[in-house]
Design a protein around this motif. Sequence first.
Motif, PDB file in Angstrom:
ATOM      1  N   UNK A  99      -9.299   3.223   4.973  1.00  0.00           N
ATOM      2  CA  UNK A  99      -9.163   2.048   5.838  1.00  0.00           C
ATOM      3  C   UNK A  99     -10.072   2.128   7.050  1.00  0.00           C
ATOM      4  N   UNK A 114      -3.896 -10.385  -3.727  1.00  0.00           N
ATOM      5  CA  UNK A 114      -4.932  -9.520  -4.311  1.00  0.00           C
ATOM      6  C   UNK A 114      -5.977  -9.175  -3.251  1.00  0.00           C
ATOM      7  N   UNK A 115      -6.335 -10.185  -2.432  1.00  0.00           N
ATOM      8  CA  UNK A 115      -7.390  -9.975  -1.436  1.00  0.00           C
ATOM      9  C   UNK A 115      -6.958  -9.064  -0.299  1.00  0.00           C
ATOM     10  N   UNK A 157       0.848  -1.200   0.000  1.00  0.00           N
ATOM     11  CA  UNK A 157       0.000   0.000   0.000  1.00  0.00           C
ATOM     12  C   UNK A 157       0.884   1.251   0.000  1.00  0.00           C
ATOM     13  N   UNK A 163      -4.165 -14.486  -2.519  1.00  0.00           N
ATOM     14  CA  UNK A 163      -4.163 -13.864  -1.195  1.00  0.00           C
ATOM     15  C   UNK A 163      -3.623 -12.442  -1.263  1.00  0.00           C
ATOM     16  N   UNK A 171      -4.304  -6.699  -0.504  1.00  0.00           N
ATOM     17  CA  UNK A 171      -3.524  -5.528  -0.905  1.00  0.00           C
ATOM     18  C   UNK A 171      -4.293  -4.758  -1.973  1.00  0.00           C
ATOM     19  N   UNK A 172      -3.703  -3.666  -2.470  1.00  0.00           N
ATOM     20  CA  UNK A 172      -4.448  -2.834  -3.419  1.00  0.00           C
ATOM     21  C   UNK A 172      -3.791  -2.766  -4.784  1.00  0.00           C
ATOM     22  N   UNK A 207      -5.710   6.900   1.980  1.00  0.00           N
ATOM     23  CA  UNK A 207      -5.607   5.482   2.354  1.00  0.00           C
ATOM     24  C   UNK A 207      -6.041   5.285   3.795  1.00  0.00           C
ATOM     25  N   UNK A 246      -3.875  -8.307   8.075  1.00  0.00           N
ATOM     26  CA  UNK A 246      -4.523  -9.431   7.405  1.00  0.00           C
ATOM     27  C   UNK A 246      -5.693  -8.995   6.527  1.00  0.00           C
ATOM     28  N   UNK A 247      -6.022  -7.716   6.538  1.00  0.00           N
ATOM     29  CA  UNK A 247      -7.130  -7.243   5.719  1.00  0.00           C
ATOM     30  C   UNK A 247      -6.685  -6.003   4.952  1.00  0.00           C
ATOM     31  N   UNK A 248      -7.423  -5.707   3.878  1.00  0.00           N
ATOM     32  CA  UNK A 248      -7.092  -4.513   3.094  1.00  0.00           C
ATOM     33  C   UNK A 248      -7.216  -3.269   3.967  1.00  0.00           C
ATOM     34  N   UNK A 249      -8.265  -3.197   4.788  1.00  0.00           N
ATOM     35  CA  UNK A 249      -8.475  -1.969   5.553  1.00  0.00           C
ATOM     36  C   UNK A 249      -7.326  -1.705   6.527  1.00  0.00           C
ATOM     37  N   UNK A 250      -6.824  -2.765   7.159  1.00  0.00           N
ATOM     38  CA  UNK A 250      -5.694  -2.576   8.066  1.00  0.00           C
ATOM     39  C   UNK A 250      -4.430  -2.202   7.290  1.00  0.00           C
ATOM     40  N   UNK A 253      -4.401  -0.574   4.461  1.00  0.00           N
ATOM     41  CA  UNK A 253      -4.565   0.821   4.024  1.00  0.00           C
ATOM     42  C   UNK A 253      -4.148   1.789   5.135  1.00  0.00           C
ATOM     43  N   UNK A 254      -4.613   1.510   6.351  1.00  0.00           N
ATOM     44  CA  UNK A 254      -4.310   2.425   7.464  1.00  0.00           C
ATOM     45  C   UNK A 254      -2.802   2.434   7.752  1.00  0.00           C
ATOM     46  N   UNK A 263      -9.647  -7.405 -10.528  1.00  0.00           N
ATOM     47  CA  UNK A 263      -9.175  -7.921  -9.243  1.00  0.00           C
ATOM     48  C   UNK A 263      -9.970  -9.168  -8.814  1.00  0.00           C
ATOM     49  N   UNK A 279     -12.438  -1.232  -2.843  1.00  0.00           N
ATOM     50  CA  UNK A 279     -11.543  -2.398  -2.773  1.00  0.00           C
ATOM     51  C   UNK A 279     -11.812  -3.179  -1.481  1.00  0.00           C
TER      52      UNK A 279
END
Lengths: 152, 239
Positions: B189, A74-75, A46, A72, A77-78, B185, A125-129, A131-132, B82, B34
């Motif tokens: 998130x 792809x799921x 990210x 994994x 990351x961005x 970002x 382990x998740x996209x949102x984490x 991203x932050x 994706x 996403x």
Amino acid sequence: MTLSPTQIERYSRHIILPNVGGVGQQRLLNAIVHCDLSTSKSATLVAIVYLASAGVGTLILSGDVHHPVTHHDIETSICFELNDIGTSYITALTTKMTASNPDVTITSNESLHPHHRLIITDETHTIQDALILGGQHALSVITSIVTVTQQP
Amino acid sequence: MVNNLIPSIAIVLSLTNKRVVIVGAGGLGGPISYGLAACACHLTLCDNDTVALSNLHRQIQFQLSDIGTLKTTALCNTLIQRGINADKLIHHAIRCTADNTDLWLDGADLIIDASDNFETKFMVNDLSVAAQIPCLITSSLRYCGQILAVIPGKTGCYRCLFEAPPHNEFIDNCNTGGIVGAVLAIVAGIAVQQAQQLLTNDYTDAGTLFHFDNLEETITPRKIQFEQRHDCLACGDRS
């Protein structure tokens, strides 16, 4: 070096920031950042995407740069798509960033001397984490480049 | 590792039939979509804008070949590339207003404002309250970010806090005030985290404005709690 008209348009939302300006954007374009992919891959990826989009000129990747992209990745990351699966991280990242920002060079050449280092150790382990955490580290590196390296 | 993954699977199973309307397909709408697509949510993406070169320093879902393309079309294509099932995606190249809700609000379990203007943020808030659909209002500018989750009838709303859009002469947006892309970002998130909470009836963070305007605060955003106002024009008992 001066910014080209295309660069001025591309980075206009940076350039109008009081702490950045044309000088700060030029510093970003001249910067060399070492990005360590051996830990916290999703958040590091990210950060790499946001650093490259911001115009950080050279990103040296180390760690698992030849690791093949998986579902994994792809799921969580961005930066990857289905057609990247099986391709190495560095090849997929270079393809993505070349398609969006030709100002950026992505390399694994560790003989270059980086000005800044991006090392994220907390796992996500998740996209949102990702991203932050990746966003926080990218913001920290960008802020350091445009302010800390200011000439007296 | 396994323990960390179990909640993710549970969340995906509970969100698979939920529909989230995302108003704005730019710097916030991209990464938010996403995150929610990865949870198997159905998404309705709305934006009437096209991709421009000046978007690319922060709207990471686009590339040079997308310039001139509708943002909703380009974002949907990226999501499909994706691995997201096209059947889960609806996109409308419209500016969402209170007069065209029949086009974009249908079936929404949650509305997320990811727009760049106050008029739309207040419109989303007011519609959310009127239709009793939870909403998330997200904002970012320069080095700042804000996220507010609203549960109609249970929490205060955006209008309880801010009352009305500021006068035009006081309004800045990314075009006039600038933005560092990485801020988006972080906001995205946090927004995805809160969206998952709302969609699973977890109201822990609802009704609290999350705000940061420097690097340190991105790690621990300020949490501004406020009460529902009885004289609020959107949700008060005089509305």
